[in-house]
Write a protein that holds these residues in place. Structure first.
Motif, mmCIF file in Angstrom:
data_model
loop_
_atom_site.group_PDB
_atom_site.id
_atom_site.type_symbol
_atom_site.label_atom_id
_atom_site.label_comp_id
_atom_site.label_asym_id
_atom_site.label_seq_id
_atom_site.Cartn_x
_atom_site.Cartn_y
_atom_site.Cartn_z
ATOM 1 N N PRO A 364 36.405 47.372 134.418
ATOM 2 C CA PRO A 364 35.612 47.169 136.326
ATOM 3 C C PRO A 364 33.984 46.987 135.618
ATOM 4 N N GLY A 365 33.002 46.767 136.158
ATOM 5 C CA GLY A 365 31.835 45.752 136.289
ATOM 6 C C GLY A 365 31.590 44.591 135.600
ATOM 7 N N LEU A 367 32.024 42.072 135.197
ATOM 8 C CA LEU A 367 31.929 40.009 135.593
ATOM 9 C C LEU A 367 30.711 40.231 136.606
ATOM 10 N N SER A 368 30.148 41.663 137.295
ATOM 11 C CA SER A 368 29.084 42.050 137.598
ATOM 12 C C SER A 368 28.011 41.811 136.674
ATOM 13 N N LYS A 369 28.409 42.640 135.658
ATOM 14 C CA LYS A 369 26.912 42.793 134.666
ATOM 15 C C LYS A 369 26.832 40.625 134.508
ATOM 16 N N SER A 371 27.757 38.353 135.734
ATOM 17 C CA SER A 371 27.603 37.290 136.781
ATOM 18 C C SER A 371 25.870 37.186 137.056
ATOM 19 N N GLY A 372 24.912 38.853 137.031
ATOM 20 C CA GLY A 372 24.011 39.362 137.092
ATOM 21 C C GLY A 372 22.996 39.133 136.254
ATOM 22 N N GLY A 375 22.824 35.460 137.458
ATOM 23 C CA GLY A 375 22.100 34.647 137.899
ATOM 24 C C GLY A 375 20.364 35.626 137.991
ATOM 25 N N LYS A 376 19.753 36.594 136.985
ATOM 26 C CA LYS A 376 18.818 36.143 137.037
ATOM 27 C C LYS A 376 18.045 35.153 136.540
ATOM 28 N N SER A 380 23.999 29.898 139.159
ATOM 29 C CA SER A 380 24.251 30.052 140.151
ATOM 30 C C SER A 380 26.141 29.241 139.526
#
Ligand code: HSE
Length: 434
Positions: A364-365, A367-369, A371-372, A375-376, A380
């Motif tokens: 968990p987490g 992918l969000s790291k 993509s974060g 994004g930074k 996109s």
């Protein structure tokens, strides 16, 4: 019957192809040229291997000097490749007043200016159609057919071996080494196949084309080059799922200020005219101010396709000799005094869409790291695939297509992502070209 006498240094795969064409198609050449081409001397270090060609007694020699200094030879064909002794032989032959035909892209990429100047000074001709794209008449197109056009870009698949390997990996799910071995057996690969696989051969070719297209000196060592050895079956399959093919592209774009020149594997949409140029075929796309695009496709390697380009050049030079007109074309396409130094664009300045491949822990987490961080850096994500669940800490592939962004941003993001504990390997990127 008029005769134009020809000498050749290098009796390998292409040399044997040239000799075969001169024998088998001698009659059609005579009918078109109005003279006979006679191969009077052929030099090679190995004069014992049977090439399946009968040369008259005394034609074969181990001495290149015998060809260079032969008083009757009008046109000297150089097919040994590499920088040296090819450079020395050509300069000596030019000094002796011989017209030159060569397939040596490595030499022209690095020492083209010296060779072109020497030829021009002596009022001689040089043909090098066989150096790029085998049988594709790209040199003739740029030097003659597109002479009135401002070329904006030249890009393409210019290495048959790499294209053969990628096509085979894609179509037959064959592994890299099997495909390479077959390409070598068929005589497509360079003596050192790393030149084909790692993009150096394509870089030589795009350097020569860039000089002809824009009239500029190209500092060869500044070209960005990466090859296909890092491409995996996974990349090929994911590319297919996203609607792309992976090709080794040689790219040269000129915006009027600077030249963006690079060689690397690229993803091209399946509907792109070069996406289905497979096997040993090459394709070269030229864009200019007179036409959107013009794509030439043909056999980029092999004894007879490349040999026919060599013989085509010899015939062209023979026509000049027979009519006594001398050379009409500047060797490097532009008049010598018009050749300028146009700056090369740094890779960090380009913009592209990107395919990214990560090997990550499936937890968990993660992918969000990732993509974060993307994004930074203003990147996109367009679409994404994650495969299977890894066992016991083993990485799983996570691949994504990203919308257009700057190379600078992508590199900064990848450096940051690589530092994450959940990222198991150095991330891989493939640029998209349309
Ligand atoms: N090794 C080259 C290729 C041959 O594979 O395309 C022609 O330059």
């Amino acid at each position: 019957m008029k005769i134009v006498k020809v000498g050749m240094i290098g009796f390998g795969t292409i040399g044997a192809g040239v000799a075969k064409i001169l024998v088998d198609n001698g009659e059609i050449i005579r009918k078109r040229l109005g003279a006979r081409l006679e191969l009077v001397k052929v030099a090679d270090l190995d004069i014992t291997t049977d090439r399946g060609i009968e040369l008259a007694t005394g034609v074969l020699t181990t001495s290149a000097d015998e060809v260079i200094n032969h008083p009757d030879i009008d046109v000297l064909i150089e097919l040994i490749g590499g920088y040296n002794p090819a450079r020395k032989f050509l300069l000596q032959a030019i000094e002796q007043g011989k017209h030159i035909v060569t397939a040596n892209k490595a030499l022209l990429a690095k020492h083209g200016d010296e060779i072109f100047s020497a030829v021009t000074e002596k009022g001689l001709s040089i043909g090098f159609e066989a150096s790029i794209g085998g049988a594709i008449p790209i040199i003739r197109s740029v030097r003659e057919a597109f002479v009135a056009n401002r070329i904006q870009s030249i890009e393409g698949i210019v290495n048959g071996t790499a294209n053969y390997i990628l096509s085979k990996m894609s179509d037959e799910k064959c592994d890299f080494n099997t495909a390479l071995k077959e390409a070598q057996e068929k005589g497509f690969a360079e003596a050192d196949p790393t030149f084909d696989i790692e993009g150096m051969d394509s870089a030589h070719k795009i350097a020569v084309l860039t000089r002809l297209a824009y009239g500029t000196l190209v500092p060869f060592d500044d070209i960005i080059v990466s090859g296909i050895s890092g491409i995996t079956s996974e990349d090929i399959e994911c590319a297919r799922e996203f609607g792309y093919r992976i090709k080794l592209l040689a790219i040269s774009k000129y915006d009027g200020q600077a030249i963006d020149i690079r060689v690397h594997p690229a993803m091209i949409p399946v509907a792109h005219p070069m996406a289905n140029v497979n096997g040993v075929l090459n394709a070269i796309r030229v864009c200019d101010d007179m036409m959107d695009e013009n794509i030439l496709i043909g056999h980029g390697a092999g004894a007879l396709p490349t040999g026919s380009a060599v013989v085509g050049d010899v015939v062209e030079i023979a026509r000049n000799i027979l009519t006594g007109v001398g050379e009409r074309l500047p060797a490097g396409s532009f008049q010598e005094n018009e050749v300028k130094k146009i700056p090369l664009k740094d890779i960090s300045e380009i913009e592209s869409e990107y395919f990214l491949r990560f090997s990550v822990l499936d937890k968990p987490g993660v992918l969000s790291k990732i993509s974060g961080i993307l994004g930074k850096h203003s990147i996109s994500i367009e679409s994404m695939i994650q495969r299977g669940r890894g066992k016991g800490g083993e990485g799983v592939p996570l691949v994504m297509m990203c919308h257009k962004s700057s190379e600078n941003n992508i590199q900064s993001a990848l450096n940051e992502i690589e530092e994450l504990n959940a990222v198991c390997e150095k991330p891989n990127l493939i640029r998209v070209e349309r």
